[in-house]
Design a protein around this motif. Structure first.
Motif, PDB file in Angstrom:
ATOM      1  N   ILE A  96       0.839  -1.243   0.262  1.00  0.00           N
ATOM      2  CA  ILE A  96       0.024  -0.033   0.022  1.00  0.00           C
ATOM      3  C   ILE A  96       0.889   1.182  -0.050  1.00  0.00           C
ATOM      4  CG2 ILE A  96      -1.551   1.329   1.392  1.00  0.00           C
ATOM      5  CD1 ILE A  96      -2.794  -1.244   2.220  1.00  0.00           C
ATOM      6  N   ALA A  97       1.867   1.227   0.991  1.00  0.00           N
ATOM      7  CA  ALA A  97       2.875   2.375   0.761  1.00  0.00           C
ATOM      8  C   ALA A  97       3.629   2.607  -0.489  1.00  0.00           C
ATOM      9  CB  ALA A  97       3.958   2.252   1.952  1.00  0.00           C
ATOM     10  N   HIS A  98       4.016   1.381  -1.105  1.00  0.00           N
ATOM     11  CA  HIS A  98       4.776   1.567  -2.144  1.00  0.00           C
ATOM     12  C   HIS A  98       3.342   2.081  -3.505  1.00  0.00           C
ATOM     13  CE1 HIS A  98       6.740   0.418  -6.089  1.00  0.00           C
ATOM     14  NE2 HIS A  98       5.803  -0.242  -6.720  1.00  0.00           N
ATOM     15  N   ASN A  99       2.259   1.531  -3.511  1.00  0.00           N
ATOM     16  CA  ASN A  99       1.292   2.177  -4.330  1.00  0.00           C
ATOM     17  C   ASN A  99       0.849   3.698  -4.061  1.00  0.00           C
ATOM     18  OD1 ASN A  99       0.851  -0.399  -5.218  1.00  0.00           O
ATOM     19  ND2 ASN A  99      -1.197  -0.567  -4.293  1.00  0.00           N
ATOM     20  N   ALA A 100       0.975   4.152  -2.637  1.00  0.00           N
ATOM     21  CA  ALA A 100       0.913   5.599  -2.512  1.00  0.00           C
ATOM     22  C   ALA A 100       1.964   6.577  -2.711  1.00  0.00           C
ATOM     23  CB  ALA A 100       0.510   5.712  -0.796  1.00  0.00           C
ATOM     24  N   LYS A 101       3.315   5.984  -2.804  1.00  0.00           N
ATOM     25  CA  LYS A 101       4.576   6.680  -3.041  1.00  0.00           C
ATOM     26  C   LYS A 101       4.465   7.019  -4.607  1.00  0.00           C
ATOM     27  CE  LYS A 101       6.384   7.247   0.774  1.00  0.00           C
ATOM     28  NZ  LYS A 101       7.239   8.737   1.148  1.00  0.00           N
ATOM     29  N   GLN A 102       3.878   5.838  -5.122  1.00  0.00           N
ATOM     30  CA  GLN A 102       4.070   5.905  -6.892  1.00  0.00           C
ATOM     31  C   GLN A 102       2.823   6.958  -7.466  1.00  0.00           C
ATOM     32  OE1 GLN A 102       6.358   4.507  -8.749  1.00  0.00           O
ATOM     33  NE2 GLN A 102       7.062   3.832  -6.720  1.00  0.00           N
ATOM     34  N   ARG A 103       1.740   6.961  -6.767  1.00  0.00           N
ATOM     35  CA  ARG A 103       0.423   7.944  -6.884  1.00  0.00           C
ATOM     36  C   ARG A 103       0.139   8.501  -5.889  1.00  0.00           C
ATOM     37  NH1 ARG A 103      -3.672   4.966 -10.685  1.00  0.00           N
ATOM     38  NH2 ARG A 103      -3.907   7.174 -11.223  1.00  0.00           N
ATOM     39  N   LEU A 106      -3.607  10.288  -5.779  1.00  0.00           N
ATOM     40  CA  LEU A 106      -4.738   9.408  -6.006  1.00  0.00           C
ATOM     41  C   LEU A 106      -5.062   8.751  -4.348  1.00  0.00           C
ATOM     42  CD1 LEU A 106      -6.931   7.692  -7.249  1.00  0.00           C
ATOM     43  CD2 LEU A 106      -5.163   5.926  -7.783  1.00  0.00           C
ATOM     44  N   TYR A 107      -3.891   8.447  -3.820  1.00  0.00           N
ATOM     45  CA  TYR A 107      -4.115   7.634  -2.568  1.00  0.00           C
ATOM     46  C   TYR A 107      -4.550   8.756  -1.441  1.00  0.00           C
ATOM     47  CZ  TYR A 107      -3.141   3.148  -4.313  1.00  0.00           C
ATOM     48  OH  TYR A 107      -3.220   1.922  -5.020  1.00  0.00           O
ATOM     49  N   GLU A 108      -3.939   9.835  -1.459  1.00  0.00           N
ATOM     50  CA  GLU A 108      -4.336  10.868  -0.586  1.00  0.00           C
ATOM     51  C   GLU A 108      -5.727  11.074  -0.564  1.00  0.00           C
ATOM     52  OE1 GLU A 108      -3.132  15.368   0.922  1.00  0.00           O
ATOM     53  OE2 GLU A 108      -2.024  14.186  -0.682  1.00  0.00           O
ATOM     54  N   PHE A 109      -6.247  11.095  -1.910  1.00  0.00           N
ATOM     55  CA  PHE A 109      -7.830  11.397  -2.074  1.00  0.00           C
ATOM     56  C   PHE A 109      -8.381  10.044  -1.701  1.00  0.00           C
ATOM     57  CE2 PHE A 109     -11.263  11.117  -5.180  1.00  0.00           C
ATOM     58  CZ  PHE A 109     -11.934  12.475  -5.121  1.00  0.00           C
ATOM     59  N   LEU A 110      -7.994   8.880  -1.964  1.00  0.00           N
ATOM     60  CA  LEU A 110      -8.797   7.789  -1.643  1.00  0.00           C
ATOM     61  C   LEU A 110      -8.779   7.753  -0.068  1.00  0.00           C
ATOM     62  CD1 LEU A 110      -7.199   4.751  -3.885  1.00  0.00           C
ATOM     63  CD2 LEU A 110      -9.348   6.051  -4.185  1.00  0.00           C
ATOM     64  N   PHE A 111      -7.919   8.111   0.599  1.00  0.00           N
ATOM     65  CA  PHE A 111      -7.860   7.821   2.168  1.00  0.00           C
ATOM     66  C   PHE A 111      -8.447   9.305   2.738  1.00  0.00           C
ATOM     67  CE2 PHE A 111      -4.316   4.993   1.292  1.00  0.00           C
ATOM     68  CZ  PHE A 111      -5.046   3.863   1.460  1.00  0.00           C
ATOM     69  N   GLN A 112      -8.555  10.337   2.049  1.00  0.00           N
ATOM     70  CA  GLN A 112      -8.806  11.682   2.683  1.00  0.00           C
ATOM     71  C   GLN A 112     -10.307  12.251   2.485  1.00  0.00           C
ATOM     72  OE1 GLN A 112      -7.167  12.886   5.230  1.00  0.00           O
ATOM     73  NE2 GLN A 112      -5.543  11.238   4.983  1.00  0.00           N
TER      74      GLN A 112
END
Length: 197
Positions: A96-103, A106-112
């Motif tokens: 999950i951290a790897h995905n979040a660092k790549q995008r 997107l991941y900030e949006f998904l979680f926030q």
């Protein structure tokens, strides 16, 4: 019937719309975003945008669904390996951290975004199925880890929330130059958190 090339072009247009909308939502919020601004950012006419999505809310839900779906797909191999609960738990967090660092956007949006927007106004939130699936997997791994004495006896709901908060902070507020988080770092995070329980 559409050819494979036409289907691929359709998929690329949808992806372009969703990635452009993500930028518009980040800049203006859901209330400030418009279908005009999304179409303009994507470089399409409004007719093309409306062909794929009937409203900005539908675009929002499209981002959430595609994001959570791709996250779950990225975890499939790890889950299929069936290692120990603790090892699997750590590997999932690392992925999950790897995905979040790549995008990160997107991941900030998904979680926030779910915290910032009243999602009860939305119908048909397919993305929640993927989110619930992930949370069930992680909670199940914590429960199994406690049974196998890989985690101490703790309140798994409380532990899960604490790990989520700390982990989100590690991803989004940690060293931005660093492209990944290691299993050792996640192990250290877990050990520190558990020892404070």
């Amino acid at each position: 019937m559409l050819s494979e090339r036409q289907l691929e072009e359709r998929k690329l247009r949808q992806e372009r719309i969703l990635s452009s909308a993500l930028e518009v939502f980040k800049e203006n919020g859901l209330d400030g975003a418009t279908m005009d601004s999304i179409a303009e950012k994507a470089g399409f006419g409004k007719a093309t945008l409306y062909y794929y999505f009937s409203s900005k809310e539908e675009v929002f839900l499209g981002i959430m669904e595609e994001g959570w779906k791709s996250l779950m797909e990225s975890l499939e191999v790890i889950i299929q390996e069936e290692q120990s609960p603790r090892k699997t738990f750590i590997k999932i967090l690392v992925q999950i951290a790897h995905n979040a660092k790549q995008r990160p956007n997107l991941y900030e949006f998904l979680f926030q975004a779910p915290k910032a927007i009243n999602l009860t106004d939305f119908d048909d939130q397919k993305w929640k199925k993927y989110q619930s699936q992930l949370y069930s997997i992680l909670k199940g791994l914590l429960d199994d880890g406690i049974k196998h004495k890989e985690f101490p006896k703790i309140n798994t709901n409380l532990m899960f929330k604490a790990i989520g908060g700390l982990f989100t902070g590690l991803i989004f507020f940690g060293d931005e130059k660093k492209n990944s988080i290691s299993e050792d770092e996640v192990e250290e995070l877990l050990t520190n958190l558990i020892s404070k329980q």
